[in-house]
Design a protein around this motif. Structure first.
Motif, PDB file in Angstrom:
ATOM      1  N   LEU A 129       0.840  -1.186   0.000  1.00  0.00           N
ATOM      2  CA  LEU A 129       0.000   0.000   0.000  1.00  0.00           C
ATOM      3  C   LEU A 129       0.881   1.244   0.000  1.00  0.00           C
ATOM      4  CD1 LEU A 129      -2.480  -1.149   2.795  1.00  0.00           C
ATOM      5  CD2 LEU A 129      -2.815  -1.324   0.324  1.00  0.00           C
ATOM      6  N   VAL A 130       0.557   2.194  -0.854  1.00  0.00           N
ATOM      7  CA  VAL A 130       1.338   3.425  -0.948  1.00  0.00           C
ATOM      8  C   VAL A 130       0.398   4.617  -0.861  1.00  0.00           C
ATOM      9  CG1 VAL A 130       2.928   4.806  -2.322  1.00  0.00           C
ATOM     10  CG2 VAL A 130       3.079   2.300  -2.370  1.00  0.00           C
ATOM     11  N   GLU A 131       0.587   5.413   0.199  1.00  0.00           N
ATOM     12  CA  GLU A 131      -0.236   6.609   0.376  1.00  0.00           C
ATOM     13  C   GLU A 131       0.406   7.811  -0.307  1.00  0.00           C
ATOM     14  OE1 GLU A 131      -0.385   4.436   4.467  1.00  0.00           O
ATOM     15  OE2 GLU A 131       1.124   4.953   2.964  1.00  0.00           O
ATOM     16  N   SER A 132      -0.419   8.751  -0.693  1.00  0.00           N
ATOM     17  CA  SER A 132       0.048  10.022  -1.242  1.00  0.00           C
ATOM     18  C   SER A 132      -1.003  11.083  -0.983  1.00  0.00           C
ATOM     19  CB  SER A 132       0.322   9.898  -2.739  1.00  0.00           C
ATOM     20  OG  SER A 132      -0.847   9.542  -3.441  1.00  0.00           O
ATOM     21  N   GLY A 133      -0.607  12.352  -1.158  1.00  0.00           N
ATOM     22  CA  GLY A 133      -1.557  13.445  -1.052  1.00  0.00           C
ATOM     23  C   GLY A 133      -1.461  14.267   0.219  1.00  0.00           C
ATOM     24  N   GLY A 134      -0.605  13.853   1.149  1.00  0.00           N
ATOM     25  CA  GLY A 134      -0.455  14.638   2.363  1.00  0.00           C
ATOM     26  C   GLY A 134       0.259  15.958   2.099  1.00  0.00           C
ATOM     27  N   GLY A 135       0.308  16.787   3.142  1.00  0.00           N
ATOM     28  CA  GLY A 135       0.992  18.061   2.999  1.00  0.00           C
ATOM     29  C   GLY A 135       0.575  19.047   4.063  1.00  0.00           C
ATOM     30  N   LEU A 136       0.941  20.299   3.838  1.00  0.00           N
ATOM     31  CA  LEU A 136       0.610  21.389   4.746  1.00  0.00           C
ATOM     32  C   LEU A 136      -0.578  22.161   4.186  1.00  0.00           C
ATOM     33  CD1 LEU A 136       1.273  23.290   7.144  1.00  0.00           C
ATOM     34  CD2 LEU A 136       2.845  24.493   5.590  1.00  0.00           C
ATOM     35  N   VAL A 137      -1.577  22.379   5.025  1.00  0.00           N
ATOM     36  CA  VAL A 137      -2.773  23.105   4.593  1.00  0.00           C
ATOM     37  C   VAL A 137      -3.226  24.000   5.730  1.00  0.00           C
ATOM     38  CG1 VAL A 137      -4.318  21.248   5.350  1.00  0.00           C
ATOM     39  CG2 VAL A 137      -5.058  22.819   3.529  1.00  0.00           C
ATOM     40  N   GLN A 138      -3.858  25.114   5.372  1.00  0.00           N
ATOM     41  CA  GLN A 138      -4.367  26.027   6.391  1.00  0.00           C
ATOM     42  C   GLN A 138      -5.676  25.515   6.971  1.00  0.00           C
ATOM     43  OE1 GLN A 138      -4.672  29.922   4.605  1.00  0.00           O
ATOM     44  NE2 GLN A 138      -2.504  30.353   4.959  1.00  0.00           N
ATOM     45  N   PRO A 139      -5.996  25.903   8.188  1.00  0.00           N
ATOM     46  CA  PRO A 139      -7.301  25.526   8.758  1.00  0.00           C
ATOM     47  C   PRO A 139      -8.437  25.938   7.825  1.00  0.00           C
ATOM     48  CG  PRO A 139      -5.899  26.471  10.450  1.00  0.00           C
ATOM     49  CD  PRO A 139      -5.172  26.667   9.155  1.00  0.00           C
ATOM     50  N   GLY A 140      -9.395  25.034   7.683  1.00  0.00           N
ATOM     51  CA  GLY A 140     -10.504  25.255   6.769  1.00  0.00           C
ATOM     52  C   GLY A 140     -10.252  24.755   5.369  1.00  0.00           C
ATOM     53  N   GLY A 141      -9.024  24.358   5.089  1.00  0.00           N
ATOM     54  CA  GLY A 141      -8.674  23.873   3.760  1.00  0.00           C
ATOM     55  C   GLY A 141      -9.032  22.421   3.541  1.00  0.00           C
ATOM     56  N   SER A 142      -8.638  21.923   2.371  1.00  0.00           N
ATOM     57  CA  SER A 142      -8.963  20.543   1.982  1.00  0.00           C
ATOM     58  C   SER A 142      -7.726  19.828   1.460  1.00  0.00           C
ATOM     59  CB  SER A 142     -10.030  20.547   0.881  1.00  0.00           C
ATOM     60  OG  SER A 142     -11.233  21.125   1.323  1.00  0.00           O
ATOM     61  N   LEU A 143      -7.736  18.530   1.618  1.00  0.00           N
ATOM     62  CA  LEU A 143      -6.733  17.644   1.033  1.00  0.00           C
ATOM     63  C   LEU A 143      -7.427  16.358   0.613  1.00  0.00           C
ATOM     64  CD1 LEU A 143      -3.619  17.802   3.419  1.00  0.00           C
ATOM     65  CD2 LEU A 143      -3.715  18.613   1.057  1.00  0.00           C
ATOM     66  N   ARG A 144      -6.839  15.698  -0.383  1.00  0.00           N
ATOM     67  CA  ARG A 144      -7.331  14.390  -0.787  1.00  0.00           C
ATOM     68  C   ARG A 144      -6.187  13.398  -0.716  1.00  0.00           C
ATOM     69  NH1 ARG A 144      -8.903  12.039  -6.703  1.00  0.00           N
ATOM     70  NH2 ARG A 144     -10.688  10.744  -6.136  1.00  0.00           N
ATOM     71  N   LEU A 145      -6.332  12.398   0.135  1.00  0.00           N
ATOM     72  CA  LEU A 145      -5.341  11.348   0.256  1.00  0.00           C
ATOM     73  C   LEU A 145      -5.705  10.181  -0.654  1.00  0.00           C
ATOM     74  CD1 LEU A 145      -4.832  11.209   4.139  1.00  0.00           C
ATOM     75  CD2 LEU A 145      -3.744  12.715   2.458  1.00  0.00           C
ATOM     76  N   SER A 146      -4.673   9.524  -1.177  1.00  0.00           N
ATOM     77  CA  SER A 146      -4.866   8.331  -1.991  1.00  0.00           C
ATOM     78  C   SER A 146      -4.057   7.200  -1.402  1.00  0.00           C
ATOM     79  CB  SER A 146      -4.408   8.571  -3.433  1.00  0.00           C
ATOM     80  OG  SER A 146      -5.149   9.598  -4.041  1.00  0.00           O
ATOM     81  N   CYS A 147      -4.570   5.983  -1.565  1.00  0.00           N
ATOM     82  CA  CYS A 147      -3.872   4.778  -1.144  1.00  0.00           C
ATOM     83  C   CYS A 147      -3.937   3.788  -2.303  1.00  0.00           C
ATOM     84  CB  CYS A 147      -4.513   4.193   0.106  1.00  0.00           C
ATOM     85  SG  CYS A 147      -3.874   2.575   0.584  1.00  0.00           S
ATOM     86  N   ALA A 148      -2.811   3.596  -2.950  1.00  0.00           N
ATOM     87  CA  ALA A 148      -2.747   2.687  -4.095  1.00  0.00           C
ATOM     88  C   ALA A 148      -2.278   1.315  -3.620  1.00  0.00           C
ATOM     89  CB  ALA A 148      -1.793   3.243  -5.136  1.00  0.00           C
TER      90      ALA A 148
END
Length: 115
Positions: A4-23
């Protein structure tokens, strides 16, 4: 063996959005129950969301209404759409695959929510 390989993390401001993936590495992905866990510094790992092989979903109370788990069996990939992020969502997020006593983990991806 399932990798399993995750991706999509990072730094975001409060109220923001991120999308993580797990291949996932194997085509039998569709048979596995899948989940996202997270672990913040100094805290125990906790379940964030789970999606079964049949598509049933459940969420931790702290993320319900903000996070959405989904899977694309054709791509052997699971996703976690995270909206309205809060500083307390900061953690290492890991994906998990489970079936018939076999338990597999990814290496994790860091999510940091900070202004």
């Amino acid at each position: 063996q399932v990798q399993l390989v995750e991706s999509g993390g990072g730094l975001v401001q409060p109220g923001g959005s991120l999308r993580l993936s797990c291949a996932a590495s194997r085509s039998i992905f569709s048979r596995y129950d899948m989940a996202w866990y997270r672990q913040a510094p100094g805290k125990q790992r906790e379940l964030v969301a789970r999606i079964t092989s049949g598509g049933n979903k459940n969420y931790a109370g702290s993320v319900k209404g903000r996070f959405t788990i989904s899977r694309d069996n054709a791509k052997s990939t699971m996703y976690l759409q995270m909206n309205s992020l809060k500083p307390e969502d900061t953690a290492v997020y890991s994906c998990n695959a489970y079936r018939m006593g076999n338990d597999y983990w990814g290496q994790g991806t860091q999510v940091t929510v900070s202004s």
